[in-house]
Design a protein around this motif. Structure first.
Motif, PDB file in Angstrom:
ATOM      1  N   PHE A  70     -32.469  23.329  11.621  1.00 57.32           N
ATOM      2  CA  PHE A  70     -31.855  24.753  11.903  1.00 57.32           C
ATOM      3  C   PHE A  70     -32.453  25.710  10.789  1.00 57.32           C
ATOM      4  CE2 PHE A  70     -28.738  27.524   9.817  1.00 57.32           C
ATOM      5  CZ  PHE A  70     -28.610  28.610  10.602  1.00 57.32           C
ATOM      6  N   GLU A  71     -33.385  25.352   9.153  1.00 57.52           N
ATOM      7  CA  GLU A  71     -33.642  26.130   8.868  1.00 57.52           C
ATOM      8  C   GLU A  71     -35.133  26.537   9.171  1.00 57.52           C
ATOM      9  OE1 GLU A  71     -36.863  25.654   4.776  1.00 57.52           O
ATOM     10  OE2 GLU A  71     -34.741  24.756   4.125  1.00 57.52           O
ATOM     11  N   PHE A  72     -35.682  25.679  10.216  1.00 56.73           N
ATOM     12  CA  PHE A  72     -37.328  26.663  11.158  1.00 56.73           C
ATOM     13  C   PHE A  72     -36.932  27.442  11.173  1.00 56.73           C
ATOM     14  CE2 PHE A  72     -39.301  22.232   9.616  1.00 56.73           C
ATOM     15  CZ  PHE A  72     -40.709  23.066   8.964  1.00 56.73           C
ATOM     16  N   LEU A  73     -35.858  27.321  12.688  1.00 53.96           N
ATOM     17  CA  LEU A  73     -35.838  27.895  13.183  1.00 53.96           C
ATOM     18  C   LEU A  73     -34.570  29.539  12.507  1.00 53.96           C
ATOM     19  CD1 LEU A  73     -35.170  28.083  16.310  1.00 53.96           C
ATOM     20  CD2 LEU A  73     -32.381  28.213  16.443  1.00 53.96           C
ATOM     21  N   ILE A  74     -35.140  30.033  11.925  1.00 48.70           N
ATOM     22  CA  ILE A  74     -34.182  30.576  11.195  1.00 48.70           C
ATOM     23  C   ILE A  74     -35.379  31.532  10.492  1.00 48.70           C
ATOM     24  CG2 ILE A  74     -32.748  32.197   9.076  1.00 48.70           C
ATOM     25  CD1 ILE A  74     -31.661  31.032  11.305  1.00 48.70           C
ATOM     26  N   LEU A  75     -36.444  30.778   9.752  1.00 53.18           N
ATOM     27  CA  LEU A  75     -37.615  31.187   9.101  1.00 53.18           C
ATOM     28  C   LEU A  75     -38.703  31.702  10.120  1.00 53.18           C
ATOM     29  CD1 LEU A  75     -37.833  28.292   6.042  1.00 53.18           C
ATOM     30  CD2 LEU A  75     -36.585  31.054   5.902  1.00 53.18           C
ATOM     31  N   GLU A  76     -38.231  30.941  11.246  1.00 51.99           N
ATOM     32  CA  GLU A  76     -39.502  31.624  12.005  1.00 51.99           C
ATOM     33  C   GLU A  76     -38.881  32.784  12.600  1.00 51.99           C
ATOM     34  OE1 GLU A  76     -42.646  29.767  12.881  1.00 51.99           O
ATOM     35  OE2 GLU A  76     -42.059  28.222  12.196  1.00 51.99           O
ATOM     36  N   GLY A  77     -37.824  32.933  12.498  1.00 55.88           N
ATOM     37  CA  GLY A  77     -37.445  34.483  13.208  1.00 55.88           C
ATOM     38  C   GLY A  77     -37.683  35.413  12.292  1.00 55.88           C
ATOM     39  N   LYS A 116     -32.524  40.617  11.273  1.00 54.63           N
ATOM     40  CA  LYS A 116     -33.040  39.456  11.042  1.00 54.63           C
ATOM     41  C   LYS A 116     -31.874  38.677  10.312  1.00 54.63           C
ATOM     42  CE  LYS A 116     -38.326  39.940  11.353  1.00 54.63           C
ATOM     43  NZ  LYS A 116     -39.427  39.905  10.270  1.00 54.63           N
ATOM     44  N   VAL A 117     -31.044  39.340   9.133  1.00 56.61           N
ATOM     45  CA  VAL A 117     -30.497  39.021   8.759  1.00 56.61           C
ATOM     46  C   VAL A 117     -29.124  38.333   9.391  1.00 56.61           C
ATOM     47  CG1 VAL A 117     -28.360  39.266   6.197  1.00 56.61           C
ATOM     48  CG2 VAL A 117     -30.920  40.247   6.469  1.00 56.61           C
ATOM     49  N   ASN A 118     -28.880  39.907  10.383  1.00 57.58           N
ATOM     50  CA  ASN A 118     -27.444  39.526  11.319  1.00 57.58           C
ATOM     51  C   ASN A 118     -27.952  38.313  12.391  1.00 57.58           C
ATOM     52  OD1 ASN A 118     -25.823  40.908  10.477  1.00 57.58           O
ATOM     53  ND2 ASN A 118     -26.557  42.987  11.201  1.00 57.58           N
ATOM     54  N   SER A 119     -29.601  38.111  12.158  1.00 63.63           N
ATOM     55  CA  SER A 119     -29.143  36.809  13.826  1.00 63.63           C
ATOM     56  C   SER A 119     -29.064  35.747  13.160  1.00 63.63           C
ATOM     57  CB  SER A 119     -31.093  37.198  13.961  1.00 63.63           C
ATOM     58  OG  SER A 119     -31.717  36.307  14.417  1.00 63.63           O
ATOM     59  N   ALA A 120     -29.295  35.543  11.761  1.00 64.82           N
ATOM     60  CA  ALA A 120     -28.738  34.164  11.318  1.00 64.82           C
ATOM     61  C   ALA A 120     -28.095  33.842  11.441  1.00 64.82           C
ATOM     62  CB  ALA A 120     -29.388  34.512  10.174  1.00 64.82           C
ATOM     63  N   ILE A 121     -26.497  34.671  10.918  1.00 66.56           N
ATOM     64  CA  ILE A 121     -25.324  34.829  11.533  1.00 66.56           C
ATOM     65  C   ILE A 121     -24.949  34.645  13.103  1.00 66.56           C
ATOM     66  CG2 ILE A 121     -23.138  35.466  11.110  1.00 66.56           C
ATOM     67  CD1 ILE A 121     -24.216  37.143   8.628  1.00 66.56           C
ATOM     68  N   ARG A 122     -25.936  35.050  13.896  1.00 68.54           N
ATOM     69  CA  ARG A 122     -24.864  34.901  15.227  1.00 68.54           C
ATOM     70  C   ARG A 122     -26.029  33.465  15.637  1.00 68.54           C
ATOM     71  NH1 ARG A 122     -27.284  39.430  19.910  1.00 68.54           N
ATOM     72  NH2 ARG A 122     -27.586  37.480  21.110  1.00 68.54           N
ATOM     73  N   ASN A 123     -27.311  33.346  14.749  1.00 68.65           N
ATOM     74  CA  ASN A 123     -27.993  32.073  15.209  1.00 68.65           C
ATOM     75  C   ASN A 123     -27.365  30.547  14.502  1.00 68.65           C
ATOM     76  OD1 ASN A 123     -29.636  32.956  17.015  1.00 68.65           O
ATOM     77  ND2 ASN A 123     -31.862  32.894  15.249  1.00 68.65           N
ATOM     78  N   ALA A 124     -26.438  31.041  13.905  1.00 65.27           N
ATOM     79  CA  ALA A 124     -25.601  29.718  13.006  1.00 65.27           C
ATOM     80  C   ALA A 124     -24.359  29.129  13.496  1.00 65.27           C
ATOM     81  CB  ALA A 124     -25.346  29.709  11.776  1.00 65.27           C
ATOM     82  N   LYS A 125     -24.025  30.651  14.124  1.00 65.58           N
ATOM     83  CA  LYS A 125     -23.427  29.942  15.747  1.00 65.58           C
ATOM     84  C   LYS A 125     -22.948  29.559  16.582  1.00 65.58           C
ATOM     85  CE  LYS A 125     -20.335  34.417  13.007  1.00 65.58           C
ATOM     86  NZ  LYS A 125     -19.748  35.749  13.835  1.00 65.58           N
ATOM     87  N   ALA A 126     -24.455  30.125  17.158  1.00 59.04           N
ATOM     88  CA  ALA A 126     -24.825  29.476  18.328  1.00 59.04           C
ATOM     89  C   ALA A 126     -25.245  28.075  17.845  1.00 59.04           C
ATOM     90  CB  ALA A 126     -26.136  29.975  18.749  1.00 59.04           C
ATOM     91  N   PHE A 127     -25.740  27.698  16.955  1.00 58.74           N
ATOM     92  CA  PHE A 127     -26.245  26.049  16.485  1.00 58.74           C
ATOM     93  C   PHE A 127     -25.278  25.059  16.567  1.00 58.74           C
ATOM     94  CE2 PHE A 127     -27.186  23.143  12.844  1.00 58.74           C
ATOM     95  CZ  PHE A 127     -28.541  22.836  13.041  1.00 58.74           C
ATOM     96  N   LEU A 128     -24.202  25.263  15.699  1.00 62.28           N
ATOM     97  CA  LEU A 128     -22.587  25.230  16.001  1.00 62.28           C
ATOM     98  C   LEU A 128     -22.476  24.342  17.260  1.00 62.28           C
ATOM     99  CD1 LEU A 128     -21.425  27.249  12.866  1.00 62.28           C
ATOM    100  CD2 LEU A 128     -21.962  24.579  13.135  1.00 62.28           C
ATOM    101  N   LYS A 129     -22.173  25.923  18.549  1.00 67.25           N
ATOM    102  CA  LYS A 129     -22.219  25.288  19.901  1.00 67.25           C
ATOM    103  C   LYS A 129     -22.685  24.768  20.314  1.00 67.25           C
ATOM    104  CE  LYS A 129     -19.941  30.056  20.126  1.00 67.25           C
ATOM    105  NZ  LYS A 129     -19.937  31.114  20.909  1.00 67.25           N
ATOM    106  N   ILE A 130     -23.939  24.517  20.315  1.00 66.81           N
ATOM    107  CA  ILE A 130     -24.779  23.454  20.415  1.00 66.81           C
ATOM    108  C   ILE A 130     -24.660  21.978  20.068  1.00 66.81           C
ATOM    109  CG2 ILE A 130     -27.436  22.227  20.630  1.00 66.81           C
ATOM    110  CD1 ILE A 130     -27.514  24.858  22.411  1.00 66.81           C
ATOM    111  N   GLN A 131     -24.797  22.097  18.705  1.00 69.52           N
ATOM    112  CA  GLN A 131     -23.824  20.658  18.267  1.00 69.52           C
ATOM    113  C   GLN A 131     -23.440  20.246  18.930  1.00 69.52           C
ATOM    114  OE1 GLN A 131     -24.335  21.735  13.789  1.00 69.52           O
ATOM    115  NE2 GLN A 131     -25.600  20.106  13.215  1.00 69.52           N
ATOM    116  N   LYS A 132     -22.029  21.083  18.609  1.00 73.11           N
ATOM    117  CA  LYS A 132     -20.628  20.985  19.362  1.00 73.11           C
ATOM    118  C   LYS A 132     -21.129  19.723  21.040  1.00 73.11           C
ATOM    119  CE  LYS A 132     -15.381  21.766  19.415  1.00 73.11           C
ATOM    120  NZ  LYS A 132     -14.590  22.924  18.985  1.00 73.11           N
TER     121      LYS A 132
END
Length: 195
Positions: A42-49, A101-117
């Motif tokens: 997740f860290e890498f995904l956010i930093l690459e973005g 990019k900051v808003n993207s980190a929040i959006r991607n966190a939500k999507a990431f949690l859905k993928i985990q689930k």
């Protein structure tokens, strides 16, 4: 001598990391090393973005501060960031102050949690694009390394469909390189055959 540190010259490394100690350390210890830890992925995904349109060294120099102000990339915490937290982050010169990019980190966190689930872990999901195994490329020089591939195209489309953004094919390929899904250390590099 036992315990003696072997000195590696820049000639024995991929040329993109020459001349900068932070870059060399990242190249030698992290880049291309298979990562299956969800939080690190997740860290890498956010930093690459965050890196989009900038050089990776810019992000690398800010990474420790990112970890501090982004709750150590805890997706559960980032998913709950509100407008005041976004404003606070946008005032922080220690990160890349881009609202998208900051808003993207929040959006991607939500999507990431859905993928985990949905898939049990993000790692299981993301590594499925390479059938769970590192793709070992054998490029002779940096100019031979692609910016994107068919697999990164597929990953980008799938992630966008799942609600992620700042995950274009080039960002996805850089993510794959960073997390060891592909090994793009050039043939002359001391890391080319170590994974």
């Amino acid at each position: 001598m036992i315990g003696e540190k072997i000195q590696i010259s820049d000639e024995d490394r991929c040329e993109w990391c020459h001349g900068d100690e932070l870059y060399r350390e990242y190249h030698d210890k992290e880049w291309g090393v298979p990562c299956r830890d969800d939080d690190t992925l997740f860290e890498f995904l956010i930093l690459e973005g965050a890196q989009a349109g900038l050089s990776w060294i810019t992000v690398l120099r800010k990474r420790e501060h990112y970890r501090k102000v982004f709750d150590n990339f805890d997706a559960r915490k980032i998913a709950k960031y509100d407008d005041s937290k976004v404003e606070e982050l946008l005032q922080d010169p220690g990160i890349i102050r881009n609202k998208l990019k900051v808003n993207s980190a929040i959006r991607n966190a939500k999507a990431f949690l859905k993928i985990q689930k949905k898939h049990g872990s993000f790692s299981e999901y993301i590594w499925s694009f390479v059938n769970g195994k590192t793709i070992h490329n054998h490029f002779s020089s940096l100019k031979d390394v692609p910016a994107s591939t068919e697999i990164s195209d597929q990953m980008s489309k799938a992630l966008k469909k799942e609600g992620f953004n700042f995950v274009g094919s080039t960002i996805c390929y850089a993510f794959m390189q960073a997390t060891g899904m592909v090994n793009d250390h050039v043939f002359s590099c001391h890391k080319s055959s170590q994974h």
